[in-house]
Design a protein around this motif. Sequence first.
Motif, PDB file in Angstrom:
ATOM      1  N   ASP A 174       0.819  -1.211   0.000  1.00  0.00           N
ATOM      2  CA  ASP A 174       0.000   0.000   0.000  1.00  0.00           C
ATOM      3  C   ASP A 174       0.854   1.263   0.000  1.00  0.00           C
ATOM      4  N   GLU A 175       1.896   1.245   0.776  1.00  0.00           N
ATOM      5  CA  GLU A 175       2.781   2.399   0.798  1.00  0.00           C
ATOM      6  C   GLU A 175       3.407   2.634  -0.579  1.00  0.00           C
ATOM      7  N   ALA A 176       3.885   1.555  -1.157  1.00  0.00           N
ATOM      8  CA  ALA A 176       4.509   1.680  -2.477  1.00  0.00           C
ATOM      9  C   ALA A 176       3.514   2.233  -3.501  1.00  0.00           C
ATOM     10  N   ILE A 177       2.293   1.756  -3.419  1.00  0.00           N
ATOM     11  CA  ILE A 177       1.276   2.243  -4.354  1.00  0.00           C
ATOM     12  C   ILE A 177       0.949   3.708  -4.089  1.00  0.00           C
ATOM     13  N   ASP A 178       0.793   4.067  -2.807  1.00  0.00           N
ATOM     14  CA  ASP A 178       0.528   5.469  -2.468  1.00  0.00           C
ATOM     15  C   ASP A 178       1.561   6.386  -3.105  1.00  0.00           C
ATOM     16  N   ILE A 179       2.816   6.065  -2.856  1.00  0.00           N
ATOM     17  CA  ILE A 179       3.882   6.910  -3.386  1.00  0.00           C
ATOM     18  C   ILE A 179       3.839   6.958  -4.910  1.00  0.00           C
ATOM     19  N   THR A 180       3.663   5.800  -5.528  1.00  0.00           N
ATOM     20  CA  THR A 180       3.613   5.761  -6.980  1.00  0.00           C
ATOM     21  C   THR A 180       2.469   6.611  -7.525  1.00  0.00           C
ATOM     22  N   MET A 181       1.317   6.474  -6.905  1.00  0.00           N
ATOM     23  CA  MET A 181       0.150   7.214  -7.383  1.00  0.00           C
ATOM     24  C   MET A 181       0.331   8.717  -7.178  1.00  0.00           C
ATOM     25  N   LEU A 182       0.840   9.114  -6.018  1.00  0.00           N
ATOM     26  CA  LEU A 182       1.082  10.535  -5.781  1.00  0.00           C
ATOM     27  C   LEU A 182       2.054  11.099  -6.817  1.00  0.00           C
ATOM     28  N   CYS A 183       3.120  10.365  -7.061  1.00  0.00           N
ATOM     29  CA  CYS A 183       4.079  10.806  -8.070  1.00  0.00           C
ATOM     30  C   CYS A 183       3.416  10.979  -9.418  1.00  0.00           C
ATOM     31  N   MET A 184       2.634   9.995  -9.785  1.00  0.00           N
ATOM     32  CA  MET A 184       2.008  10.037 -11.099  1.00  0.00           C
ATOM     33  C   MET A 184       1.048  11.214 -11.217  1.00  0.00           C
ATOM     34  N   GLU A 185       0.260  11.432 -10.162  1.00  0.00           N
ATOM     35  CA  GLU A 185      -0.673  12.568 -10.185  1.00  0.00           C
ATOM     36  C   GLU A 185       0.102  13.878 -10.253  1.00  0.00           C
ATOM     37  N   GLY A 186       1.106  13.986  -9.421  1.00  0.00           N
ATOM     38  CA  GLY A 186       1.917  15.203  -9.432  1.00  0.00           C
ATOM     39  C   GLY A 186       2.522  15.424 -10.805  1.00  0.00           C
ATOM     40  N   TYR A 187       3.062  14.373 -11.363  1.00  0.00           N
ATOM     41  CA  TYR A 187       3.684  14.475 -12.681  1.00  0.00           C
ATOM     42  C   TYR A 187       2.693  14.910 -13.755  1.00  0.00           C
ATOM     43  N   LYS A 188       1.546  14.264 -13.757  1.00  0.00           N
ATOM     44  CA  LYS A 188       0.584  14.570 -14.818  1.00  0.00           C
ATOM     45  C   LYS A 188       0.004  15.962 -14.683  1.00  0.00           C
ATOM     46  N   ASN A 189      -0.315  16.343 -13.464  1.00  0.00           N
ATOM     47  CA  ASN A 189      -0.805  17.705 -13.271  1.00  0.00           C
ATOM     48  C   ASN A 189       0.171  18.719 -13.832  1.00  0.00           C
ATOM     49  N   ARG A 190       1.438  18.462 -13.563  1.00  0.00           N
ATOM     50  CA  ARG A 190       2.450  19.390 -14.020  1.00  0.00           C
ATOM     51  C   ARG A 190       2.569  19.369 -15.537  1.00  0.00           C
ATOM     52  N   MET A 191       2.632  18.168 -16.102  1.00  0.00           N
ATOM     53  CA  MET A 191       2.905  18.024 -17.526  1.00  0.00           C
ATOM     54  C   MET A 191       1.755  18.425 -18.433  1.00  0.00           C
ATOM     55  N   TYR A 192       0.541  18.081 -18.060  1.00  0.00           N
ATOM     56  CA  TYR A 192      -0.577  18.372 -18.949  1.00  0.00           C
ATOM     57  C   TYR A 192      -0.707  19.865 -19.172  1.00  0.00           C
ATOM     58  N   ASN A 193      -0.253  20.626 -18.168  1.00  0.00           N
ATOM     59  CA  ASN A 193      -0.236  22.061 -18.389  1.00  0.00           C
ATOM     60  C   ASN A 193       0.851  22.474 -19.375  1.00  0.00           C
ATOM     61  N   LEU A 194       1.976  21.776 -19.309  1.00  0.00           N
ATOM     62  CA  LEU A 194       3.126  22.193 -20.109  1.00  0.00           C
ATOM     63  C   LEU A 194       3.028  21.787 -21.568  1.00  0.00           C
ATOM     64  N   CYS A 195       2.553  20.580 -21.818  1.00  0.00           N
ATOM     65  CA  CYS A 195       2.420  20.193 -23.221  1.00  0.00           C
ATOM     66  C   CYS A 195       1.092  19.523 -23.455  1.00  0.00           C
ATOM     67  N   GLY A 196       0.512  19.799 -24.575  1.00  0.00           N
ATOM     68  CA  GLY A 196      -0.827  19.312 -24.851  1.00  0.00           C
ATOM     69  C   GLY A 196      -0.857  17.920 -25.477  1.00  0.00           C
ATOM     70  N   ASP A 197       0.307  17.340 -25.731  1.00  0.00           N
ATOM     71  CA  ASP A 197       0.325  16.047 -26.417  1.00  0.00           C
ATOM     72  C   ASP A 197       0.213  14.891 -25.422  1.00  0.00           C
ATOM     73  N   PRO A 198      -0.950  14.280 -25.369  1.00  0.00           N
ATOM     74  CA  PRO A 198      -1.198  13.235 -24.385  1.00  0.00           C
ATOM     75  C   PRO A 198      -0.174  12.106 -24.443  1.00  0.00           C
ATOM     76  N   GLU A 199       0.217  11.733 -25.647  1.00  0.00           N
ATOM     77  CA  GLU A 199       1.122  10.591 -25.791  1.00  0.00           C
ATOM     78  C   GLU A 199       2.473  10.883 -25.148  1.00  0.00           C
ATOM     79  N   GLU A 200       2.951  12.084 -25.395  1.00  0.00           N
ATOM     80  CA  GLU A 200       4.227  12.487 -24.830  1.00  0.00           C
ATOM     81  C   GLU A 200       4.176  12.489 -23.300  1.00  0.00           C
TER      82      GLU A 200
END
Lengths: 199, 199, 199, 199
Positions: free
Chosen positions: D155-181
């Motif tokens: 559960d801890e490993a998943i929590d961290i992974t999910m938080l990272c992924m959310e943080g990453y995507k929030n940041r990136m989707y603003n920066l570039c509009g290309d979903p695949e990238e």
Amino acid sequence: MNEKFYELSKDKQDTMINGALKIFAREGYQRASTDVIVKEAGISKGLLFHYFGNKKTLYCFVLEYSARYQMMEIGRDIKEREKNLFNRVRLTEGNKMRMLKRYPYLDLFLISASKEVDSEVEEEARKWSQAANDVCIELWKMADAALLRGNLTIDEAIDITMLCMEGYKNRMYNLCGDPEEVLGGFLPYLEILKRNFIR
Amino acid sequence: MNEKFYELSKDKQDTMINGALKIFAREGYQRASTDVIVKEAGISKGLLFHYFGNKKTLYCFVLEYSARYQMMEIGRDIKEREKNLFNRVRLTEGNKMRMLKRYPYLDLFLISASKEVDSEVEEEARKWSQAANDVCIELWKMADAALLRGNLTIDEAIDITMLCMEGYKNRMYNLCGDPEEVLGGFLPYLEILKRNFIR
Amino acid sequence: MNEKFYELSKDKQDTMINGALKIFAREGYQRASTDVIVKEAGISKGLLFHYFGNKKTLYCFVLEYSARYQMMEIGRDIKEREKNLFNRVRLTEGNKMRMLKRYPYLDLFLISASKEVDSEVEEEARKWSQAANDVCIELWKMADAALLRGNLTIDEAIDITMLCMEGYKNRMYNLCGDPEEVLGGFLPYLEILKRNFIR
Amino acid sequence: MNEKFYELSKDKQDTMINGALKIFAREGYQRASTDVIVKEAGISKGLLFHYFGNKKTLYCFVLEYSARYQMMEIGRDIKEREKNLFNRVRLTEGNKMRMLKRYPYLDLFLISASKEVDSEVEEEARKWSQAANDVCIELWKMADAALLRGNLTIDEAIDITMLCMEGYKNRMYNLCGDPEEVLGGFLPYLEILKRNFIR
DNA sequence: GATGAATGAGTCTTCATTCAT
DNA sequence: AATGAATGAAGACTCATTCAT
């Protein structure tokens, strides 16, 4: 445009007419939505416009239809030898009640038409509701003026009676939606007029 | 919401009220477009909503305003010692004519409100037009029943008079837009009633 | 345009800033209405535009102001000799908590800015929230990589920590509006990272 | 309300869905104008409301649709015998990439939904983006905890992974509009986590 | 400086009407 | 004939911004 309409079965015609009559009577011209009329009449949107072209034409059609129907039926079984004005009035009102069997909203619609404020159909609405009324007045005019009190003329008595009736119906149709009850409720006022206007 | 409105100059208030009164009276609630009202009143779209929030509130405001104004003015200079019902009626109608100077569409609007069919405002419209009428009736009730003919009660005479007047106005306001002419045209009918109802 | 603003008393400035911060943080740029901001800040509509010209300028002003404030305050009392990355993280978070005393919605606003989707201010919002973050990261970089496990670099550890923190805050600020609670709730996750990333 | 919508051809449905997805994802609920959506989807203003009644219903429809679609597709071809958490994560992310072929803005929209601040749809938006995420987490939970380092729980490993992924995507989707990238760019971070969390 | 009344472009939504099937 | 999907003009209402006082 609406010759096609007359080729339908009488039943179908009446269903459509009653649907339109009901919605127009309740909502007035503008607020009556073709969507609702179409549902009430059990037909599709396209068909309505196939038969009538537009909303105004539909309104004018049921308006003229209603007025003409009332003009035909209002005189049923009214004997010429009944000379008392107020008895004649009671007879015409009785005929209106009979019309409700086939077109429950006919009288209600004709009243609402006489109150219509929408400029699109205002003139037409007034013309036909007036016409229907006039036929009724003609029947009343065949009463005997000699039965009236003092110097009261038959036209004066009719004017007053008609104004009262219009005032009464305008007021009542807003208060209760039951056509039969409305028609019946005028009788007491008719009695007052009779008591004071007949010798 | 409309305290702000009362802080405007009386002149500006009346311009806006008269604009709304005119359009609502002519078109009824639903068809009256805020665009047109705004043009008529000489203000911008936004300002209308700044003061009244929405169309319904505007309608109800001018409705209550009109009713209250008529309730205040209808009794002006009506002496208690005038005992003849129909003379009292003539006096109240005279007061209505005087109101037209300031609010030309006030009476017309109140009549149209009594005919309003739009469910959004129907109840409110009836309530206030009724209230304005009732105050008028109170003034009529102070007439002397002893002057009436035969077994006619004062309430019966008033009922008939009021029905006639409503019927007459409903009919006339549709036919001609001139409030002054409409108000004056009822006098002949009033004479008939007077001749037949007063000993 | 907003030199004038700086001539106001510090107190008044802060009231206005906090009003804007609160509404922008809660509603986002577009939905935040100037009417509400003005009420919250206790000033008049006209004054807002007197100082800032338009909504976008106001937004950008509090954005830059917030970012700069955080950039100034984030490093307070952080000793260079603290070498453990995760202890340094805890210190910067502690400083953010202290900022809440003066600007309760500052952190919340900066997070919301990093999520802003409105194209009008998106770029600017990202730039400044990023900048504020970067200063924080600089402070973290002064930690000792030698304390980290295996082949993990300091940049990698910081990346993961920052992503986690961003992910966490984005999630939490939606769920609860209390800035203090949000800030505190990250500590357990910080512990997990510490346990696994420090030898 | 939207049964009608399902009777359209799959192609037409998807064109409309993709139009809405794109605009909502880019602008958020409030700023997304129905005018623009309609243009993007190649339909008329009226039709949009014919199918969905109002903007909120449209938003909620594509929201639920997107969430359900992702919940269905996210588990494709993920073998139970793959026991390494981070390999499983890579597989689910691969499935998201495949979804982009049909709905390019689906993931972007779901991210933006998780950030939605407009109170009109905030709750619903969070509920469905959460639900889509949860299904993903379930798949991750089937990984083998025994492969994890030291005292780290799954559960801890998943929590961290999910938080990272959310943080990453929030940041990136603003920066570039290309979903695949965006989707691809997370892999390096995944590697760091794998290296440090797996024995 | 400070106010809030006033503006009007822009937004969502409705609905009569058309038209391909 | 019959359907209902599709259209777009018109309506109510919002809100950033201006301006007279």
